[in-house]
Design an enzyme around this catalytic site. Sequence first.
Site, PDB file in Angstrom:
ATOM      1  N   TYR A  52       0.866  -1.178   0.000  1.00 27.84           N
ATOM      2  CA  TYR A  52       0.000   0.000   0.000  1.00 27.84           C
ATOM      3  C   TYR A  52       0.897   1.220   0.000  1.00 27.84           C
ATOM      4  CZ  TYR A  52      -3.348   3.468   1.823  1.00 27.84           C
ATOM      5  OH  TYR A  52      -4.137   4.579   2.018  1.00 27.84           O
ATOM      6  N   ASP A  77       9.425   2.753  -0.702  1.00 26.55           N
ATOM      7  CA  ASP A  77       8.424   3.373   0.159  1.00 26.55           C
ATOM      8  C   ASP A  77       8.770   2.966   1.592  1.00 26.55           C
ATOM      9  OD1 ASP A  77       6.296   4.003   1.754  1.00 26.55           O
ATOM     10  OD2 ASP A  77       4.757   3.264   0.375  1.00 26.55           O
ATOM     11  N   LYS A 133       5.580   9.144   8.715  1.00 26.21           N
ATOM     12  CA  LYS A 133       5.430   8.577  10.059  1.00 26.21           C
ATOM     13  C   LYS A 133       6.551   9.012  11.007  1.00 26.21           C
ATOM     14  CE  LYS A 133       2.652   4.719   8.308  1.00 26.21           C
ATOM     15  NZ  LYS A 133       1.274   5.065   8.628  1.00 26.21           N
TER      16      LYS A 133
HETATM   17  N1  HOZ Z   1      -1.167   4.006   6.305  1.00 19.90           N
HETATM   18  C1  HOZ Z   1      -1.245   3.349   7.558  1.00 19.90           C
HETATM   19  C2  HOZ Z   1      -0.576   2.050   7.510  1.00 19.90           C
HETATM   20  N2  HOZ Z   1      -1.247   1.096   6.780  1.00 19.90           N
HETATM   21  C3  HOZ Z   1      -2.599   3.201   8.083  1.00 19.90           C
HETATM   22  C4  HOZ Z   1      -3.129   4.477   8.464  1.00 19.90           C
HETATM   23  C5  HOZ Z   1      -4.408   4.721   7.793  1.00 19.90           C
HETATM   24  O1  HOZ Z   1      -4.592   4.288   6.652  1.00 19.90           O
HETATM   25  O2  HOZ Z   1      -5.212   5.348   8.463  1.00 19.90           O
END
Ligand code: HOZ
Length: 424
Positions: A144, A239, A267
Amino acid sequence: MTGPRSTELLKRAERLLPGGVNSPVRAYRAVGGHPPFIASASGARLTDADGTEYVDYVGSWGPAILGHAHPKVVAAVKAAAERGLSFGAPTELEVRFAEAVIDRYPSIEMLRCVSSGTEATMSALRVARGFTGRDVIVKFDGCYHGHSDALLVKAGSGAATFGNPDSGGVPASVVENTATLAFNDEAALRALFRESGARIAAVIVEPVVGNMGCVPPEPGFLQTLRALCTEAGALLVFDEVMTGCRLARGGAQERFGIVPDLTCLGKVVGGGMPLAVYGGRRDVMTKVAPLGPVYQAGTLSGNPVAVSAGLATLAELGPETYVLLESLGARLEAGLTAALKSTGTAGCVQRVGSMLTLFFHPGPVRSWGDADRCDRERFGRWHGGLLGRGVYWPASQFEAAFISAAHTEADIDATVKAATDALK
Ligand code: HOZ
């Protein structure tokens, strides 16, 4: 069971926000029950609106590597806020932040700050296309990279959790240049490069996948990827939004000894504030406006308060932090593995450093094809059992849990006990 105040807030929220949340993985629809509404957090603990306390393994989905509300980060944020919240103009803080990131990432010669991981990956791929003059991007099933249109194809995280790996609202024409492959499938990778290498602008990858749960690269996979990209003149985009400054001072690329062309960070580098980064080779990054023709901009990019949080966080992450995170991670992995065994549960624990997933799948989980065969219903029951025992775990089988430097061995041992009881 969540308390009455969270239940009431959820009812109000559901009338106002889709699913009652501002990001899908926060809703508990995949695991059953209702999310506690969080009132405050400190160190490794969250307190909800009903006053219930939890040991937290979500860590705001990664940023809280030092634990919540670390005093030095909070002090830096307060000091910056008193000097002004946003200027939309360059600041010394941005320069210091860029220097701090580049000091940790030798592959990054120039960078641009943005406000989210989604922006970072979307922009990195635009630059890769602008630099190479090619259109095709390659991603891996179950990875993702945020929610930009071209990347919502066979996506992990919330997209997989809620059964929308190919999102609605994305025109087929927008994704016709997005090719997908199974993670860790070297033969498929070689075949794609043999057929279409000259058309590939970039391959984007989570070097350790966090968004289908924690799935490490098999030995040699990232090296092969690097070699194929170099040979074909395609850019390799790491990423590292999840792994960056978490798996080592210089992220997964330091840990695995790979030099990508472009890197996306978020993050941890934002210290809990909306801040992310894309950067890499100077010859590529000089294509970005105003130096080059690839346009990308943002009113809040490099926001002084966010950058202050990032700088304060990076300053606290010394070599001893990574030693601590590794040992806490190993302790949790060993404890959960023993819990599976003692309860006769078909499952496996996969971990890299302070990222970890307990899969309800006998393992190993090497790709989305494996992850997709997990027992989701069993995960949901276990998740509810943990929550009821004061452990706040990601509400999806397809998200990694995170350990922070604020966790203690006693926290880990209590979590293992709760996890074992919840499996019975
Ligand atoms: N992108 C984050 C890790 N998968 C999750 C946070 C979100 O989508 O709220």
